[in-house]
Design an enzyme around this catalytic site. Sequence first.
Site, short mmCIF file in Angstrom:
data_model
loop_
_atom_site.label_atom_id
_atom_site.label_comp_id
_atom_site.label_asym_id
_atom_site.label_seq_id
_atom_site.Cartn_x
_atom_site.Cartn_y
_atom_site.Cartn_z
N LYS A 179 11.86 6.39 31.00
CA LYS A 179 10.80 5.92 30.10
C LYS A 179 10.81 6.82 28.88
CE LYS A 179 6.75 7.16 29.19
NZ LYS A 179 6.71 6.93 27.72
N GLU A 255 11.79 20.39 31.51
CA GLU A 255 12.13 21.00 30.21
C GLU A 255 10.87 20.92 29.36
OE1 GLU A 255 14.88 22.43 29.38
OE2 GLU A 255 16.32 21.75 30.86
N CYS A 289 11.44 21.97 20.54
CA CYS A 289 10.94 22.91 21.54
C CYS A 289 11.52 24.30 21.33
CB CYS A 289 11.27 22.40 22.93
SG CYS A 289 13.00 22.01 23.09
N GLU A 386 2.46 26.08 20.55
CA GLU A 386 3.52 25.51 19.72
C GLU A 386 2.90 24.96 18.44
OE1 GLU A 386 5.06 22.57 22.63
OE2 GLU A 386 7.01 23.42 22.13
P1 NAP Z 1 4.25 14.81 25.82
O1 NAP Z 1 2.94 14.38 25.30
O2 NAP Z 1 4.29 15.62 27.05
O3 NAP Z 1 5.10 13.45 26.00
C1 NAP Z 1 6.40 13.47 26.50
C2 NAP Z 1 6.63 12.21 27.30
O4 NAP Z 1 5.68 12.15 28.36
C3 NAP Z 1 6.46 10.91 26.50
O5 NAP Z 1 7.38 9.97 26.95
C4 NAP Z 1 5.04 10.49 26.89
O6 NAP Z 1 4.83 9.11 26.76
C5 NAP Z 1 5.01 10.90 28.33
N1 NAP Z 1 3.66 11.04 28.87
C6 NAP Z 1 2.54 11.43 28.23
N2 NAP Z 1 1.49 11.44 29.08
C7 NAP Z 1 1.97 11.04 30.29
C8 NAP Z 1 1.39 10.84 31.57
N3 NAP Z 1 0.09 11.06 31.80
N4 NAP Z 1 2.19 10.43 32.57
C9 NAP Z 1 3.50 10.20 32.37
N5 NAP Z 1 4.11 10.37 31.17
C10 NAP Z 1 3.35 10.80 30.15
O7 NAP Z 1 5.08 15.62 24.75
P2 NAP Z 1 5.30 15.27 23.22
O8 NAP Z 1 4.22 15.86 22.44
O9 NAP Z 1 5.57 13.82 23.06
O10 NAP Z 1 6.69 16.02 23.00
C11 NAP Z 1 6.77 17.29 22.50
C12 NAP Z 1 6.83 18.32 23.63
O11 NAP Z 1 8.09 18.22 24.28
C13 NAP Z 1 6.73 19.73 23.11
O12 NAP Z 1 5.93 20.50 23.94
C14 NAP Z 1 8.18 20.19 23.15
O13 NAP Z 1 8.33 21.58 23.21
C15 NAP Z 1 8.66 19.52 24.38
N6 NAP Z 1 10.13 19.44 24.40
C16 NAP Z 1 10.81 20.23 25.27
C17 NAP Z 1 12.20 20.21 25.28
C18 NAP Z 1 12.97 21.07 26.23
O14 NAP Z 1 14.15 20.80 26.46
N7 NAP Z 1 12.39 22.11 26.83
C19 NAP Z 1 12.89 19.37 24.40
C20 NAP Z 1 12.16 18.57 23.51
C21 NAP Z 1 10.77 18.62 23.54
P3 NAP Z 1 4.10 8.49 25.47
O15 NAP Z 1 5.03 8.70 24.35
O16 NAP Z 1 3.97 7.06 25.79
O17 NAP Z 1 2.81 9.20 25.33
#
Ligand code: NAP
Length: 485
Positions: A179, A255, A289, A386
């Site tokens: 997803k 991650e 990230c 962040e």
């Molecule tokens: P996020 O809010 O955690 O969302 C990531 C994914 O999770 C999206 O597909 C989101 O779907 C989904 N999601 C959100 N709430 C959910 C729930 N309750 N149940 C299941 N899935 C859910 O993160 P983001 O703000 O989009 O992304 C940025 C974050 O990713 C930052 O913290 C960044 O550091 C981290 N990141 C980490 C890495 C690594 O390799 N360590 C790489 C890239 C990014 P929706 O889009 O539909 O809300």
Amino acid sequence: MTTLNDQGLLKSASYWQGAWHPAAEHFAVTNPANGDVIAKVANASPADAEQAVTAAAAAFAGWSALPGAERASMLMRWHQLMLQHQDDLGLILTLEQGKPLAEAKGEIAYGASYLQWFAEEAKRVYGDTIPAQANNQRIVVLKQPVGVVAAITPWNFPNAMIARKAAAALAAGCTFVVKPAQQTPLSALAMAELAQRAGIPAGVFNVVVSTDAAGIGNVLTQDKRVAKFSFTGSTKIGKQLAKQCADSVKRVSMELGGNAPFIVFADANLDAAVSGLMASKFRNAGQTCVCTNRVLVQQSVLAAFTAKLQQAMTNLTLGDGTTAGVNIGPLISDDACNKVDELVRAAVKQGAQLHCGGERQSLNSLFYLPTVITNVTSNMTLAQEEIFGPVVAIQCFSDEAQAISLANATEYGLAAYFYSRDIGRVWRVAEALQFGMVGVNEGIISNAAAPFGGVKQSGYGREGSQYGLNDYLDIKYLCFGGLDN
Ligand code: NAP
């Protein structure tokens, strides 16, 4: 999207069991540079996600039974198709995510490099023989694919975060359901189209696009047919999903978020440090990230470093990522802009000094001006969370021990960077930093040959490298006994 060379890459429905599945409801995908709606996509339901898992479960026996070399050739075809369509895939990515086109095409090449890497690794899933403790026994270790893998990925790398997981999972012999983030479904669907063209069998790679993240997430973390769950996203959501996986005792990789320090020692090559910081901080407008979050500069070079940095920042051009010469795009959403702005304002209120930027380019636009602030201290929220925006937040330190202690004073442990020309210091600091990845005199560290992943609350598991397949393999021990009869 009329400018795509291959309109067949623009898909608007989820993909499972080798077919595209319409839905009663649709959601809009918008271009963050201007708010234009670029596509309407069928909104999948949790019941659809269950069907995708059913497809992946049904395909597992056939896919896992193929020789690694056959899986490898399909992954290589997928890799070649991604590169062949790099321009179109890059354009789709820029339009839905905002990053400059050159960066978007770079992400396609980066994503494709994982398909190539793991195609090669698919042929090398070696087991072991272990000397037995009895003469009449032999010990053999096999590695076998874990089964159906489910994944949830973020919007900041809409292609590469999927490729990094899918390549390893498929190479190992697993089948896969992902997803993607709701802001960036089109890149994921274009990957599915190319997987189909590459001959990857129905049910092996499945994409479910939806605005119901929680509903789809419940299926992917709780369905007992899913053996392994892999998440890239925020630490907050990752913790919640890891708990959801506990009931069915799934293998889990996380991650998660980072809070990367970037340390500049007085003995560093300051020009190299500035160019490393420019790459590490401003890539994807600061929305990665592994982006530098805290810049720690030794007191004696603070003024010189800050002056050189501001000079380098005059080369930054904000704008629509499809415009030539633009090297910073918009932030992903209004919420993201507000969060960055609040962090900067709060820091200034607490005594930080603003040198440039500190606001949106214009009212309501999602372009945030490249910003430099100094006099930042560890108690400020932007040093603890962040920032995810183009903000350089500079703290000062006096000696090596203080630099290490400041750098490690975070619950995150993904990436860290430091610049020094003293070989003894290089080893001391590299070993003392509590992070999964450390760039030494280097600001860009991600590549398919290297193990990507964090420690502490940045997660567990590694993607890429010789270690990446292990996350998708079970170890099975065979004991052959009675060999003396
Ligand atoms: P996020 O809010 O955690 O969302 C990531 C994914 O999770 C999206 O597909 C989101 O779907 C989904 N999601 C959100 N709430 C959910 C729930 N309750 N149940 C299941 N899935 C859910 O993160 P983001 O703000 O989009 O992304 C940025 C974050 O990713 C930052 O913290 C960044 O550091 C981290 N990141 C980490 C890495 C690594 O390799 N360590 C790489 C890239 C990014 P929706 O889009 O539909 O809300």
